[in-house]
Design a protein around this motif. Structure first.
Motif, PDB file in Angstrom:
ATOM      1  N   CYS A 296       0.886  -1.196  -0.214  1.00  0.00           N
ATOM      2  CA  CYS A 296       0.113  -0.142  -0.142  1.00  0.00           C
ATOM      3  C   CYS A 296       0.998   1.301  -0.098  1.00  0.00           C
ATOM      4  CB  CYS A 296      -1.085   0.020   1.175  1.00  0.00           C
ATOM      5  SG  CYS A 296      -2.196  -1.012   1.204  1.00  0.00           S
ATOM      6  N   VAL A 297       2.181   1.236   0.290  1.00  0.00           N
ATOM      7  CA  VAL A 297       2.973   2.278   0.501  1.00  0.00           C
ATOM      8  C   VAL A 297       4.109   2.327  -0.895  1.00  0.00           C
ATOM      9  CG1 VAL A 297       2.744   2.552   2.997  1.00  0.00           C
ATOM     10  CG2 VAL A 297       4.832   1.277   2.089  1.00  0.00           C
ATOM     11  N   ALA A 298       3.725   1.033  -1.703  1.00  0.00           N
ATOM     12  CA  ALA A 298       4.782   1.048  -2.773  1.00  0.00           C
ATOM     13  C   ALA A 298       4.960   2.245  -3.583  1.00  0.00           C
ATOM     14  CB  ALA A 298       4.329  -0.058  -3.621  1.00  0.00           C
ATOM     15  N   THR A 299       3.638   2.961  -3.949  1.00  0.00           N
ATOM     16  CA  THR A 299       3.939   4.236  -4.600  1.00  0.00           C
ATOM     17  C   THR A 299       4.609   5.295  -4.032  1.00  0.00           C
ATOM     18  OG1 THR A 299       1.933   3.498  -6.001  1.00  0.00           O
ATOM     19  CG2 THR A 299       2.679   5.690  -6.196  1.00  0.00           C
ATOM     20  N   CYS A 300       4.320   5.308  -2.785  1.00  0.00           N
ATOM     21  CA  CYS A 300       5.226   6.352  -2.048  1.00  0.00           C
ATOM     22  C   CYS A 300       6.666   6.153  -1.877  1.00  0.00           C
ATOM     23  CB  CYS A 300       4.715   6.395  -0.540  1.00  0.00           C
ATOM     24  SG  CYS A 300       5.368   7.323   0.458  1.00  0.00           S
ATOM     25  N   VAL A 301       7.033   4.887  -1.729  1.00  0.00           N
ATOM     26  CA  VAL A 301       8.606   4.166  -1.941  1.00  0.00           C
ATOM     27  C   VAL A 301       9.270   4.436  -3.034  1.00  0.00           C
ATOM     28  CG1 VAL A 301       9.907   2.321  -1.774  1.00  0.00           C
ATOM     29  CG2 VAL A 301       8.146   2.604   0.121  1.00  0.00           C
ATOM     30  N   ALA A 302       8.222   4.311  -4.248  1.00  0.00           N
ATOM     31  CA  ALA A 302       8.893   4.506  -5.480  1.00  0.00           C
ATOM     32  C   ALA A 302       8.954   6.015  -5.857  1.00  0.00           C
ATOM     33  CB  ALA A 302       7.712   3.852  -6.686  1.00  0.00           C
ATOM     34  N   ASN A 303       8.073   7.031  -5.349  1.00  0.00           N
ATOM     35  CA  ASN A 303       8.085   8.174  -5.535  1.00  0.00           C
ATOM     36  C   ASN A 303       9.459   8.881  -4.730  1.00  0.00           C
ATOM     37  OD1 ASN A 303       5.883   8.395  -7.103  1.00  0.00           O
ATOM     38  ND2 ASN A 303       4.494   9.248  -5.605  1.00  0.00           N
TER      39      ASN A 303
ATOM     40  N   PRO B  17      17.088   5.701  -8.684  1.00  0.00           N
ATOM     41  CA  PRO B  17      17.848   4.550  -8.972  1.00  0.00           C
ATOM     42  C   PRO B  17      19.033   4.392  -8.073  1.00  0.00           C
ATOM     43  CG  PRO B  17      17.161   5.610 -11.051  1.00  0.00           C
ATOM     44  CD  PRO B  17      17.103   6.484  -9.949  1.00  0.00           C
ATOM     45  N   GLN B  18      19.846   5.535  -7.556  1.00  0.00           N
ATOM     46  CA  GLN B  18      20.800   5.552  -6.740  1.00  0.00           C
ATOM     47  C   GLN B  18      20.279   5.098  -5.434  1.00  0.00           C
ATOM     48  OE1 GLN B  18      20.042   8.154  -8.906  1.00  0.00           O
ATOM     49  NE2 GLN B  18      21.351   7.060 -10.578  1.00  0.00           N
ATOM     50  N   VAL B  19      19.320   5.531  -4.833  1.00  0.00           N
ATOM     51  CA  VAL B  19      18.862   5.180  -3.564  1.00  0.00           C
ATOM     52  C   VAL B  19      17.478   4.604  -3.587  1.00  0.00           C
ATOM     53  CG1 VAL B  19      18.381   6.145  -1.257  1.00  0.00           C
ATOM     54  CG2 VAL B  19      20.338   7.137  -2.497  1.00  0.00           C
ATOM     55  N   ASN B  20      17.214   3.438  -4.047  1.00  0.00           N
ATOM     56  CA  ASN B  20      16.360   2.647  -4.056  1.00  0.00           C
ATOM     57  C   ASN B  20      15.719   1.882  -2.731  1.00  0.00           C
ATOM     58  OD1 ASN B  20      13.891   1.211  -4.954  1.00  0.00           O
ATOM     59  ND2 ASN B  20      15.231   0.029  -6.454  1.00  0.00           N
ATOM     60  N   TYR B  21      14.729   2.742  -2.210  1.00  0.00           N
ATOM     61  CA  TYR B  21      14.321   2.183  -0.941  1.00  0.00           C
ATOM     62  C   TYR B  21      13.402   0.664  -0.969  1.00  0.00           C
ATOM     63  CZ  TYR B  21      15.394   6.850   1.151  1.00  0.00           C
ATOM     64  OH  TYR B  21      16.032   7.957   1.460  1.00  0.00           O
ATOM     65  N   ALA B  22      13.099   0.340  -2.299  1.00  0.00           N
ATOM     66  CA  ALA B  22      12.573  -1.106  -2.315  1.00  0.00           C
ATOM     67  C   ALA B  22      13.391  -1.906  -2.205  1.00  0.00           C
ATOM     68  CB  ALA B  22      11.785  -1.005  -3.727  1.00  0.00           C
ATOM     69  N   GLU B  23      14.636  -1.687  -2.420  1.00  0.00           N
ATOM     70  CA  GLU B  23      15.714  -2.671  -2.538  1.00  0.00           C
ATOM     71  C   GLU B  23      16.457  -2.418  -1.025  1.00  0.00           C
ATOM     72  OE1 GLU B  23      18.886  -2.197  -5.268  1.00  0.00           O
ATOM     73  OE2 GLU B  23      17.318  -2.768  -6.965  1.00  0.00           O
ATOM     74  N   THR B  24      16.438  -1.291  -0.424  1.00  0.00           N
ATOM     75  CA  THR B  24      17.179  -1.285   0.927  1.00  0.00           C
ATOM     76  C   THR B  24      16.339  -1.321   2.071  1.00  0.00           C
ATOM     77  OG1 THR B  24      16.938   1.312   0.909  1.00  0.00           O
ATOM     78  CG2 THR B  24      18.932   0.197  -0.138  1.00  0.00           C
TER      79      THR B  24
ATOM     80  N   PRO C 261       9.818  -2.107   4.908  1.00  0.00           N
ATOM     81  CA  PRO C 261      10.838  -3.171   4.803  1.00  0.00           C
ATOM     82  C   PRO C 261      11.372  -3.267   3.393  1.00  0.00           C
ATOM     83  CG  PRO C 261       8.625  -4.337   4.663  1.00  0.00           C
ATOM     84  CD  PRO C 261       8.435  -2.953   4.929  1.00  0.00           C
ATOM     85  N   GLU C 262      12.404  -4.112   3.089  1.00  0.00           N
ATOM     86  CA  GLU C 262      12.922  -4.459   1.749  1.00  0.00           C
ATOM     87  C   GLU C 262      11.789  -5.129   0.993  1.00  0.00           C
ATOM     88  OE1 GLU C 262      17.161  -6.476   2.498  1.00  0.00           O
ATOM     89  OE2 GLU C 262      15.667  -6.635   4.178  1.00  0.00           O
ATOM     90  N   ASP C 263      11.571  -4.807  -0.484  1.00  0.00           N
ATOM     91  CA  ASP C 263      10.535  -5.249  -0.955  1.00  0.00           C
ATOM     92  C   ASP C 263      10.649  -6.650  -1.009  1.00  0.00           C
ATOM     93  OD1 ASP C 263       8.288  -4.692  -2.888  1.00  0.00           O
ATOM     94  OD2 ASP C 263       9.782  -6.028  -4.227  1.00  0.00           O
ATOM     95  N   ARG C 264      11.704  -7.353  -1.070  1.00  0.00           N
ATOM     96  CA  ARG C 264      11.765  -8.936  -1.075  1.00  0.00           C
ATOM     97  C   ARG C 264      11.300  -9.494   0.116  1.00  0.00           C
ATOM     98  NH1 ARG C 264      10.576 -10.211  -4.502  1.00  0.00           N
ATOM     99  NH2 ARG C 264      11.197 -12.378  -4.138  1.00  0.00           N
ATOM    100  N   ALA C 265      11.281  -8.725   1.194  1.00  0.00           N
ATOM    101  CA  ALA C 265      10.698  -9.299   2.454  1.00  0.00           C
ATOM    102  C   ALA C 265       9.205  -9.342   2.320  1.00  0.00           C
ATOM    103  CB  ALA C 265      11.232  -8.608   3.654  1.00  0.00           C
ATOM    104  N   ALA C 266       8.690  -8.199   1.643  1.00  0.00           N
ATOM    105  CA  ALA C 266       7.289  -8.124   1.955  1.00  0.00           C
ATOM    106  C   ALA C 266       6.421  -8.716   0.613  1.00  0.00           C
ATOM    107  CB  ALA C 266       7.050  -6.612   1.582  1.00  0.00           C
ATOM    108  N   THR C 267       7.420  -9.187  -0.230  1.00  0.00           N
ATOM    109  CA  THR C 267       6.707  -9.848  -1.452  1.00  0.00           C
ATOM    110  C   THR C 267       7.323 -11.129  -1.890  1.00  0.00           C
ATOM    111  OG1 THR C 267       8.198  -8.704  -3.095  1.00  0.00           O
ATOM    112  CG2 THR C 267       6.082  -7.410  -2.586  1.00  0.00           C
ATOM    113  N   PHE C 268       7.948 -11.857  -0.960  1.00  0.00           N
ATOM    114  CA  PHE C 268       8.555 -12.876  -1.304  1.00  0.00           C
ATOM    115  C   PHE C 268       7.555 -13.968  -1.697  1.00  0.00           C
ATOM    116  CE2 PHE C 268       9.594 -17.543   0.156  1.00  0.00           C
ATOM    117  CZ  PHE C 268      10.751 -17.725  -0.039  1.00  0.00           C
ATOM    118  N   GLY C 269       8.125 -14.700  -2.823  1.00  0.00           N
ATOM    119  CA  GLY C 269       7.381 -15.475  -3.403  1.00  0.00           C
ATOM    120  C   GLY C 269       6.682 -14.924  -4.856  1.00  0.00           C
ATOM    121  N   GLY C 270       6.644 -13.499  -4.805  1.00  0.00           N
ATOM    122  CA  GLY C 270       6.133 -12.964  -5.893  1.00  0.00           C
ATOM    123  C   GLY C 270       5.095 -13.319  -6.604  1.00  0.00           C
ATOM    124  N   ASP C 271       4.657 -13.241  -7.840  1.00  0.00           N
ATOM    125  CA  ASP C 271       3.508 -13.339  -8.454  1.00  0.00           C
ATOM    126  C   ASP C 271       3.253 -14.886  -8.265  1.00  0.00           C
ATOM    127  OD1 ASP C 271       1.172 -12.522 -10.100  1.00  0.00           O
ATOM    128  OD2 ASP C 271       2.175 -13.777 -11.850  1.00  0.00           O
TER     129      ASP C 271
END
Length: 687
Positions: free
Chosen positions: A80-87, A91-98, A193-203
Motif C-alpha cells: 500500500c506504500v509501494a507508490t510512496c516508496v517509488a516516488n 535509481p541510486q537510492v532505491n528504498y524498495a531494495e534497501t 521493509p525491503e521489497d523482497r521481504a514483503a513480496t517473498f514468492g512474488g507473483d
C-alpha cells in the motif's frame, strides 16, 4: 472505480440472512449485527467496542490501515506504500531494495499526494437523494442525483478543509448515507521493509497460502508540521495467535457485485472480464519487456508491473468463479427465491418488473462497454501525464459552471482532494509514459477499429507510436509548477497553453464526453432506477438484516483463525519463519531479502509469520487491521486466495480465506532485522 461501479450497478436479492453463512458480510458500522457476531464467535463486543474500532481505522488511498499509537502511527501493508516508496526513491537510492528505516521522526518523509481519512460520522440522506430523481429518467436522472449529492456534501463539510464529506449509495440506491471523514493530507512514511521481504514468492505466491511475507509498513499522520495526537487507537498485541480464535477485520473493501442479477452476471462473464483480462495481459507483457531493457527501466516499471499482475490474477479467479456451475447455481437459486417472494406479494408484484428492465439494458451495455472503457474509464492507459491533461482541461471547463451542473467529480465539495492530487510532486518517467500511452492508443484503435470516427479523431494521421512520442516529449506537465499554473489560470490558461497534451485533449475530449453521456443515459440511469426498485423490494422482503455491497467505504467483517481443507487449498492456519527459510532458494522470487537473511540467527524460527482467517474480504481490504475481541490489533490483511476471488459475487466459507501478516512477525522485523527500536518502543513492546 467508475468502471467497477458501472459494471455492477444493478441488484440481485440475496437469500434471507438466516440462510447465509454466520460469518458472511462486509457490514457498515451503523448496521453491524452485534448479537449475531457474539453468538457466532462467543464474544461480548458492544457499541463502545465498535466506536473505538471505527475511530482507529484509517482509509489510505485505495487501501486500509489502523492507528497503533497515540502519536498517529499507522500500520498498513508494504504494497500500500509501494507508490510512496517509488516516488521517494531514485535509481541510486532505491528504498524498495534497501528498505526505508528512519531512526528519527525528522527522517520520516512525506508521501507525495497522499491523504488518509478516519470516518467520524454517518447520517442518513436517503429521502433527499431519492426525491432528487423523482419523475426523471436518462441523464437528467443521473445529473439530478449527482447535483444533490454535491449539495449535501458541501452542506455537511461547510468549507472545512480538514473534513471530507461523501454521499455513499448503499443497497444500489436503497439507502444513501453521508459519510464524514477527518482528513489528513500530510502523510509521512515511517517504515517500509525491503521489497523482497514483503513480496517473498512474488507473483507465483500471490493470491495463495501458505505465504511467507512481511507485507507491512508504517505511515504517520501529521498536521501543522507535527504528528497528530490520536488518543483513540488499537493496542498492539504481538503474542502468538491461537487457531480458532475469533478475529474481526476493519477496512475499506473496494467493490463487490453480489447484488448482480443473472442477466448482469452474464455481461460481466462474457464481455467485461474477457476484455479487461486481454487488455491487462498485453500491458503486463509490454511493461515486462520494457523492464528487461535496462536496470533503469526495471526500477521505473516495478510498481506498475506488481499492480498489473495483481489485477490480472484477481480477474482470472473471478472468471473461474463465473464458470463454476455449483457456485453460479447458488446465485441463481437466490435470485429465484427473491423473485418468487416478490411475485407472492401483490403490492410488490404490481410495482413493475425491475429484472426485465435490467435485462433490457444488457445488450446496450455490451455494445457500449468497449468504447466507454477505452475512451473514458481507462483513457491514457495509466499515463500520469495524460491523466493530468484530462483533469486540467475538464476542471477548467467544469469550474466555469455552477457546481450543480458539473461532472460529479468536479463538484465544489470534491475539488480540494482533486487539487491535492493534481498538484502533488511526483516523479514522472517519460519512457514509461510513452509505453503506457502508446499501448492505450493501439488498443483503442484495435478494439474500436480504424474506421471509427473517434479513433480517427484521436490519432489523426499519426501512428500510436509517433503520436505518443510527440505528446510525451513535448509536454511540460511533469513539472508541478506547470500544472499549478494551468490549474490556477483556469480556462484562459488552458486555451492559451502550447503543451501538446493539453491541446490534444482539447481537440479530442468531446468524443470521450459523448461516450460518457451516452453511457449515463442508456446504461447507468436505467440501471440505477431499476436498482432502487429492487432495493425497496428487498427491504420489504428481508428488512435491513442483509448487508449492502462493498463501496470502498469502511466495513467490518469477522471470522476465525483457521486453515483450509478443500481441493486446491489444503493447509494449516499458520506459517513461520522456519517455513520461510525452508521455502527459500537463491533465485527470485524465492530469494530472501538481504537484511532479513542476515538476521536469521536472531529470529525465533517458530514465530508465526502469516495466518489465514475465514473473514469476508476483497480488494481494498489490503492493510485492514485484524483485531481480537479485546480490540487489540493482531495483524494486517494483505492477501486472499485465488479461490476467494469469487468473493466478488458471493461468500463461500469453505474456500474464502483472508491472509494476514501477524503483529508478532512485524515486531520481529522491526526489532531483530531493521533496528527500528523507536517504533518498537512506541508500540509498547517489551523486549
Amino acid at each position: 472505480m467508475r468502471l467497477a461501479l458501472a459494471a455492477s450497478a444493478a441488484v440481485l436479492a440475496l437469500a434471507a440472512a438466516a440462510s447465509a453463512s454466520a460469518e458472511e458480510g462486509m457490514w457498515t458500522f451503523d448496521n453491524f449485527p452485534i448479537a449475531r457476531a457474539n453468538q457466532t464467535l462467543g464474544t461480548t463486543i458492544d457499541q463502545a467496542w465498535l466506536d473505538k474500532v471505527r475511530m482507529s481505522s484509517v482509509k489510505f488511498g485505495g487501501c486500509s490501515a489502523g492507528l497503533v499509537s497515540g502519536e498517529a502511527l499507522v500500520m498498513t501493508n508494504n504494497h500500500c506504500v509501494a507508490t510512496c516508496v517509488a516516488n521517494l526513491s531514485t535509481p541510486q537510492v532505491n528504498y524498495a531494495e534497501t528498505g526505508f528505516t528512519p531512526r528519527t521522526r525528522e527522517e520520516e518523509r512525506r508521501c507525495p499526494g497522499a491523504s488518509a481519512e478516519i470516518l467520524t460520522d454517518i447520517s442518513d440522506v436517503t429521502e433527499r437523494m431519492q426525491k432528487a430523481g423523482e419523475g426523471l429518467s436518462g441523464q437528467a436522472f443521473t445529473q439530478a442525483r449527482d447535483a444533490e449529492a454535491g449539495r449535501i456534501e458541501s452542506e455537511g463539510c461547510a468549507g472545512d478543509a480538514k473534513v471530507r464529506c461523501q454521499v455513499v449509495s448503499l443497497y444500489r440506491g436503497g439507502q444513501f448515507k453521508l459519510y464524514t471523514f477527518r482528513r489528513y493530507t500530510d502523510v509521512r512514511l515511517a517504515f517500509a521493509p525491503e521489497d523482497r521481504a514483503a513480496t517473498f514468492g512474488g507473483d507465483l505466491d500471490n493470491f495463495s497460502f501458505p505465504r511467507f511475507a512481511i507485507d507491512a509498513a508504517f505511515i504517520r499522520l501529521y498536521e501543522d508540521g507535527k504528528p497528530v495526537e490520536t488518543p483513540v487507537h488499537f493496542t498492539w498485541n504481538a503474542e502468538r495467535p491461537t487457531e480458532g480464535e475469533p478475529v474481526f477485520v476493519s477496512g475499506n473493501p473496494g467493490a463487490t457485485q453480489r447484488l448482480l442479477t443473472q442477466a448482469q452476471l452474464s455481461t460481466v462473464r462474457d464481455v467485461v472480464l474477457p476484455m479487461d483480462q486481454l487488455i491487462a495481459s498485453e500491458l503486463r507483457g509490454r511493461l515486462i519487456r520494457f523492464s528487461e531493457e535496462s536496470e533503469q527501466n526495471a526500477f521505473i516499471a516495478m510498481d506498475p508491473i506488481v499492480g498489473l499482475e495483481n489485477t490480472y490474477k484477481r480477474g482470472r479467479g473471478r472468471q473461474a468463479a463465473l464458470i463454476d456451475a455449483a457456485f453460479t447455481g447458488r446465485l441463481a437459486e437466490a435470485e429465484t427465491d427473491f423473485r418468487q417472494r416478490v411475485a407472492a406479494d401483490p403490492a410488490l408484484a404490481s410495482s413493475g418488473d425491475p429484472w426485465a428492465a435490467l435485462e433490457a439494458v444488457q445488450p446496450i451495455q455490451r455494445e457500449l462497454y468497449p468504447a466507454y472503457s477505452l475512451l473514458e474509464g481507462r483513457a491514457g492507459g495509466g499515463s500520469s501525464l495524460y491523466g493530468a491533461a484530462v483533469t486540467l482541461v475538464r476542471a477548467a471547463q467544469e469550474r466555469a459552471k455552477p457546481s450543480a451542473e458539473r461532472l460529479a467529480e468536479f463538484a465544489d465539495s470534491r475539488l480540494p482532494a482533486l487539487e491535492q492530487r493534481i498538484l502533488a510532486e511526483r516523479p514522472v518517467y517519460p519512457a514509461l509514459e510513452q509505453v503506457q500511452l502508446e499501448w492505450w492508443l493501439s488498443k483503442t484503435r484495435e478494439w474500436l477499429t480504424v474506421d471509427d470516427p473517434r479513433v480517427r479523431g484521436l490519432l489523426g494521421q499519426e501512428s500510436p507510436e509517433a503520436l505518443s512520442a510527440r505528446l510525451v516529449e513535448g509536454s511540460t506537465l511533469g513539472d508541478p509548477a506547470a500544472r499549478r499554473a494551468l490549474w490556477e489560470g483556469g480556462l484562459p490558461a488552458i486555451q492559451a497553453s502550447s503543451d501538446p497534451l493539453i491541446q490534444h485533449v482539447l481537440r479530442t475530449d468531446a468524443a470521450a464526453r459523448t461516450v460518457r453521456a451516452e453511457w449515463e443515459e442508456k446504461v447507468q440511469a436505467p440501471t440505477d432506477r431499476a436498482s432502487e426498485q429492487l432495493a425497496a423490494a428487498r427491504f420489504a422482503v428481508y428488512g435491513d438484516s442483509v448487508y449492502p455491497d462493498a463501496t470502498g467505504t469502511l466495513r467490518l467483517t469477522y471470522g476465525r483463525i483457521e486453515g483450509s481443507d478443500v481441493p486446491g487449498q489444503r493447509w494449516g492456519a499458520f506459517t513461520t519463519f522456519d517455513g520461510l527459510w525452508d521455502r527459500a532458494t537463491a533465485a527470485a522470487p524465492f530469494d530472501v531479502a538481504p537484511k532479513l537473511l542476515a538476521a536469521k540467527d536472531r529470529i525465533d524460527g517458530d514465530t508465526v509469520l502469516n495466518m489465514a482467517l475465514s473473514t469476508d474480504t476483497i480488494g481494498g481490504s489490503s492493510g485492514s487491521p485484524a483485531i481480537n475481541a479485546r480490540g487489540e490489533i493482531v495483524g494486517a490483511n494483505f492477501d486472499s486466495t485465488v479461490l476467494s476471488q469469487r468473493n466478488a459475487y458471493g461468500y463461500d466459507r469453505a474456500v474464502n480465506r483472508s491472509v494476514i501478516v501477524t503483529t508478532g512477525a512485524v515486531t520481529t522485523a522491526l526489532r531483530d532485522v531493521y533496528g527500528m527500536d523507536g517504533l518498537v518502543q512506541e508500540l509498547g513492546v517489551r523486549r
